[in-house]
Design an enzyme around this catalytic site. Sequence first.
Site, short mmCIF file in Angstrom:
data_model
loop_
_atom_site.label_atom_id
_atom_site.label_comp_id
_atom_site.label_asym_id
_atom_site.label_seq_id
_atom_site.Cartn_x
_atom_site.Cartn_y
_atom_site.Cartn_z
N GLU A 1 46.02 36.86 42.53
CA GLU A 1 45.31 35.78 41.66
C GLU A 1 46.10 34.67 41.03
O GLU A 1 45.94 34.30 40.26
CB GLU A 1 44.08 35.57 41.56
CG GLU A 1 43.27 36.62 42.12
CD GLU A 1 41.93 36.44 41.95
OE1 GLU A 1 41.12 36.15 41.15
OE2 GLU A 1 40.84 37.24 42.88
N GLU B 1 40.38 40.79 48.43
CA GLU B 1 40.09 42.03 47.18
C GLU B 1 38.49 40.04 47.84
O GLU B 1 38.22 39.29 47.78
CB GLU B 1 40.84 40.52 45.96
CG GLU B 1 39.58 41.82 45.02
CD GLU B 1 40.06 41.00 43.39
OE1 GLU B 1 41.50 41.85 43.05
OE2 GLU B 1 39.34 40.63 43.01
C1 IDC Z 1 38.13 42.73 36.55
C2 IDC Z 1 37.39 43.54 36.80
C3 IDC Z 1 37.33 44.34 35.50
C4 IDC Z 1 38.14 43.93 34.57
C5 IDC Z 1 39.29 42.79 34.54
C6 IDC Z 1 39.67 41.86 34.10
O1 IDC Z 1 36.38 43.92 37.75
O2 IDC Z 1 36.87 45.68 34.95
O3 IDC Z 1 37.02 44.27 33.39
O4 IDC Z 1 39.18 42.14 36.12
O5 IDC Z 1 40.28 41.22 33.70
C7 IDC Z 1 39.36 38.96 40.20
C8 IDC Z 1 40.26 39.68 39.99
C9 IDC Z 1 40.44 41.70 39.50
C10 IDC Z 1 38.45 41.33 38.32
C11 IDC Z 1 37.98 40.57 39.26
C12 IDC Z 1 36.45 40.24 38.82
O6 IDC Z 1 41.24 39.70 41.14
O7 IDC Z 1 41.20 41.68 38.98
O8 IDC Z 1 37.94 42.83 38.46
N1 IDC Z 1 37.81 39.58 40.49
O9 IDC Z 1 36.56 39.54 37.60
N2 IDC Z 1 39.11 38.13 41.20
C13 IDC Z 1 38.27 37.87 41.18
C14 IDC Z 1 37.57 38.63 40.06
#
Ligand code: IDC
Length: 366
Positions: free
Chosen positions: A205, A292
């Site tokens: 992303e 995702e």
């Molecule tokens: C989130 C995880 C969380 C972790 C965080 C790290 O759910 O546990 O602590 O990242 O910064 C994304 C991302 C994905 C995110 C997820 C939710 O690709 O890595 O995971 N998210 O925030 N994009 C939109 C949402």
Amino acid sequence: MKKVGSYALLISMLSGCSQQNTVNQTESEVSEAQMQENSENIETEKMQDTEKIQDTEKNENTEKLSPFEMHGALHVENGKLTDQHGDVVQLYGMSTHGIAWFPQYVNPDAFRTLRDDWNTNCIRLAMYTAEDGGYCSGGDKEQLKQLVKDGVSYATDLGMYVIVDWHILSDGDPNQNKDEAIAFFKEMAETFVNNDNVLYEICNEPNGGTSWESIKAYAEEIIPVIREKKPDAVILVGTPTWSQEIDKAAESPLEDKNVMYTLHFYAGTHKDDLRNRLESYAQNGLPIFVSEFGMCDASGNGGIDKKSASKWMKLLKKYKIGHIAWNISNKNETSALIQSKCGKTDKISYKNLSKSGKWIAKWWKK
Ligand code: IDC
């Protein structure tokens, strides 16, 4: 035969789960909404039991082909992911959480459950790059690469498709760790030279104002590295603003014929605006892959939005767009697909799933 065993196990677990719900209802005071949800769950579980029995009967007569046996190597044709027979194929399944933090779910039994019990054909291996313990931020590189290789080998043995995800996030511009990415994808493409079930996702992303021009320049350096060993593998490319601006990619697409552009959504945050964008570009033949998604808000937490999630899933079905749910872990967050109190890392049954896990798994059984 093994499959029959695992279905039987699931049936017994599901019936246990229904009983447990009934007891919960009588023993504790639950709100009307919860009551309704419980009875919906019980009904759906009954339906699923019947489906499973029918599936089991079918399997006694014909051994089911694995997803890869059915579809073989994939490519992009007229904007759609297409199989070796020229038919459009929709990949769907689950993403790991960061493999540095939740390596325990990268195991053959967990993957088998994803394939046989949850009916999925693809798994995504998410390897964070810049977060604490990530590949470019203090993580054990050899161990992380080994986990990716193990994950690909388990998926291959099961005939599942697998996405190798270079999970940029706080490193909003993929050029930040470009040299590491080049070395990583070179090694992966060499290692997986005979694995036509692997898709390469070169930047999860991009964000923080990173333009499509920067992403495109990065992609034009990484893609040839993969192409040296894998001339036809499908490559997924992230788009600006946390992989939402597929319109920018459409204005100036990459020349490579086997790339798809990613769009990510979290149903609690992303609604009609992003759905309309997806639909109009899908109609125009842009190759799109939802590598995702979650049912909650974009933080990965907060309430789940079933209504919005239904609209998204219907749209994905209509255009046969691949989609991968975030995330297989028991972390205490709404997007985690396994309940936080469940420590199992294999034979994860339906009752072990979180609210979003149950909803998504049900959808895929439809
Ligand atoms: C989130 C995880 C969380 C972790 C965080 C790290 O759910 O546990 O602590 O990242 O910064 C994304 C991302 C994905 C995110 C997820 C939710 O690709 O890595 O995971 N998210 O925030 N994009 C939109 C949402």
